[in-house]
Design a protein around this motif. Structure first.
Motif, PDB file in Angstrom:
ATOM      1  N   LEU A  27      -9.012   4.560   4.084  1.00 26.67           N
ATOM      2  CA  LEU A  27      -7.741   3.853   4.003  1.00 26.67           C
ATOM      3  C   LEU A  27      -6.785   4.439   5.031  1.00 26.67           C
ATOM      4  N   SER A  28      -5.862   3.636   5.498  1.00 31.06           N
ATOM      5  CA  SER A  28      -4.848   4.169   6.403  1.00 31.06           C
ATOM      6  C   SER A  28      -3.819   4.941   5.581  1.00 31.06           C
ATOM      7  N   LEU A  29      -3.075   5.778   6.240  1.00 30.77           N
ATOM      8  CA  LEU A  29      -2.044   6.551   5.560  1.00 30.77           C
ATOM      9  C   LEU A  29      -0.970   5.638   4.983  1.00 30.77           C
ATOM     10  N   ARG A  30      -0.666   4.581   5.702  1.00 30.00           N
ATOM     11  CA  ARG A  30       0.349   3.640   5.221  1.00 30.00           C
ATOM     12  C   ARG A  30      -0.159   2.844   4.020  1.00 30.00           C
ATOM     13  N   ASP A  31      -1.461   2.581   3.959  1.00 27.34           N
ATOM     14  CA  ASP A  31      -2.020   1.952   2.757  1.00 27.34           C
ATOM     15  C   ASP A  31      -1.833   2.860   1.549  1.00 27.34           C
ATOM     16  N   LEU A  32      -2.068   4.141   1.741  1.00 25.38           N
ATOM     17  CA  LEU A  32      -1.893   5.094   0.652  1.00 25.38           C
ATOM     18  C   LEU A  32      -0.433   5.189   0.218  1.00 25.38           C
ATOM     19  N   VAL A  33       0.480   5.107   1.176  1.00 23.59           N
ATOM     20  CA  VAL A  33       1.908   5.124   0.835  1.00 23.59           C
ATOM     21  C   VAL A  33       2.235   3.928  -0.058  1.00 23.59           C
ATOM     22  N   GLU A  34       1.705   2.753   0.292  1.00 21.59           N
ATOM     23  CA  GLU A  34       1.945   1.561  -0.528  1.00 21.59           C
ATOM     24  C   GLU A  34       1.339   1.713  -1.919  1.00 21.59           C
ATOM     25  N   MET A  35       0.143   2.285  -1.999  1.00 19.56           N
ATOM     26  CA  MET A  35      -0.518   2.473  -3.294  1.00 19.56           C
ATOM     27  C   MET A  35       0.264   3.449  -4.172  1.00 19.56           C
ATOM     28  N   MET A  36       0.787   4.506  -3.567  1.00 21.19           N
ATOM     29  CA  MET A  36       1.569   5.474  -4.333  1.00 21.19           C
ATOM     30  C   MET A  36       2.921   4.880  -4.747  1.00 21.19           C
ATOM     31  N   ALA A  37       3.475   3.977  -3.914  1.00 23.26           N
ATOM     32  CA  ALA A  37       4.731   3.315  -4.269  1.00 23.26           C
ATOM     33  C   ALA A  37       4.535   2.436  -5.506  1.00 23.26           C
ATOM     34  N   GLU A  38       3.356   1.835  -5.633  1.00 24.60           N
ATOM     35  CA  GLU A  38       3.062   1.036  -6.823  1.00 24.60           C
ATOM     36  C   GLU A  38       3.025   1.908  -8.072  1.00 24.60           C
ATOM     37  N   LEU A  39       2.703   3.188  -7.913  1.00 25.43           N
ATOM     38  CA  LEU A  39       2.700   4.128  -9.026  1.00 25.43           C
ATOM     39  C   LEU A  39       4.077   4.757  -9.253  1.00 25.43           C
ATOM     40  N   GLY A  40       5.038   4.391  -8.402  1.00 28.07           N
ATOM     41  CA  GLY A  40       6.397   4.902  -8.559  1.00 28.07           C
ATOM     42  C   GLY A  40       6.662   6.193  -7.801  1.00 28.07           C
ATOM     43  N   LEU A  41       5.817   6.522  -6.842  1.00 28.64           N
ATOM     44  CA  LEU A  41       5.986   7.744  -6.060  1.00 28.64           C
ATOM     45  C   LEU A  41       6.419   7.399  -4.642  1.00 28.64           C
ATOM     46  N   ASP A  42       7.417   8.094  -4.146  1.00 31.86           N
ATOM     47  CA  ASP A  42       7.910   7.880  -2.789  1.00 31.86           C
ATOM     48  C   ASP A  42       7.384   9.004  -1.911  1.00 31.86           C
ATOM     49  N   ILE A  43       6.331   8.701  -1.149  1.00 29.85           N
ATOM     50  CA  ILE A  43       5.675   9.697  -0.293  1.00 29.85           C
ATOM     51  C   ILE A  43       5.625   9.147   1.124  1.00 29.85           C
ATOM     52  N   ALA A  44       5.926   9.974   2.107  1.00 27.13           N
ATOM     53  CA  ALA A  44       5.832   9.574   3.511  1.00 27.13           C
ATOM     54  C   ALA A  44       4.391   9.712   3.989  1.00 27.13           C
ATOM     55  N   HIS A  45       4.009   8.883   4.965  1.00 29.69           N
ATOM     56  CA  HIS A  45       2.639   8.946   5.472  1.00 29.69           C
ATOM     57  C   HIS A  45       2.346  10.278   6.165  1.00 29.69           C
ATOM     58  N   THR A  46       3.355  10.888   6.764  1.00 34.96           N
ATOM     59  CA  THR A  46       3.132  12.177   7.423  1.00 34.96           C
ATOM     60  C   THR A  46       2.858  13.283   6.400  1.00 34.96           C
ATOM     61  N   THR A  47       3.397  13.136   5.201  1.00 35.29           N
ATOM     62  CA  THR A  47       3.130  14.116   4.151  1.00 35.29           C
ATOM     63  C   THR A  47       1.666  14.073   3.754  1.00 35.29           C
ATOM     64  N   ILE A  48       1.129  12.873   3.591  1.00 36.81           N
ATOM     65  CA  ILE A  48      -0.285  12.729   3.238  1.00 36.81           C
ATOM     66  C   ILE A  48      -1.161  13.266   4.361  1.00 36.81           C
TER      67      ILE A  48
END
Length: 79
Positions: A27-48
């Motif tokens: 998955l791309s980092l931005r895909d993971l950011v979107e998936m975590m946003a659905e769980l209510g977590l605000d994470i930047a792609h650079t953090t991942i």
């Protein structure tokens, strides 16, 4: 291994989940950011990206015990 995750802002399970999904499912980092946003977590792609870079050697250690080295000889069929 607990000291590896000590002092992190996010829970260890979230960190491992993001890194594992990134490595396993490509998955791309931005895909993971979107998936975590659905769980209510605000994470930047650079953090991942930093999590993956820092913890990848720890994830590879158990795998290296099972992986076998490839030989030096290989062949290609004619097509």
């Amino acid at each position: 291994m607990k000291e590896l995750f000590a002092g992190r802002h996010f829970d260890r399970k979230i960190l491992v989940l993001c890194a594992r999904w990134y490595l396993r499912y490509k998955l791309s980092l931005r895909d993971l950011v979107e998936m975590m946003a659905e769980l209510g977590l605000d994470i930047a792609h650079t953090t991942i990206m930093r999590w993956v870079q820092r913890h990848l050697p720890e994830f590879e250690k158990p795998w290296n015990g099972y992986a076998r080295k490839g030989g030096r000889s290989w062949r290609v069929d004619e097509t």
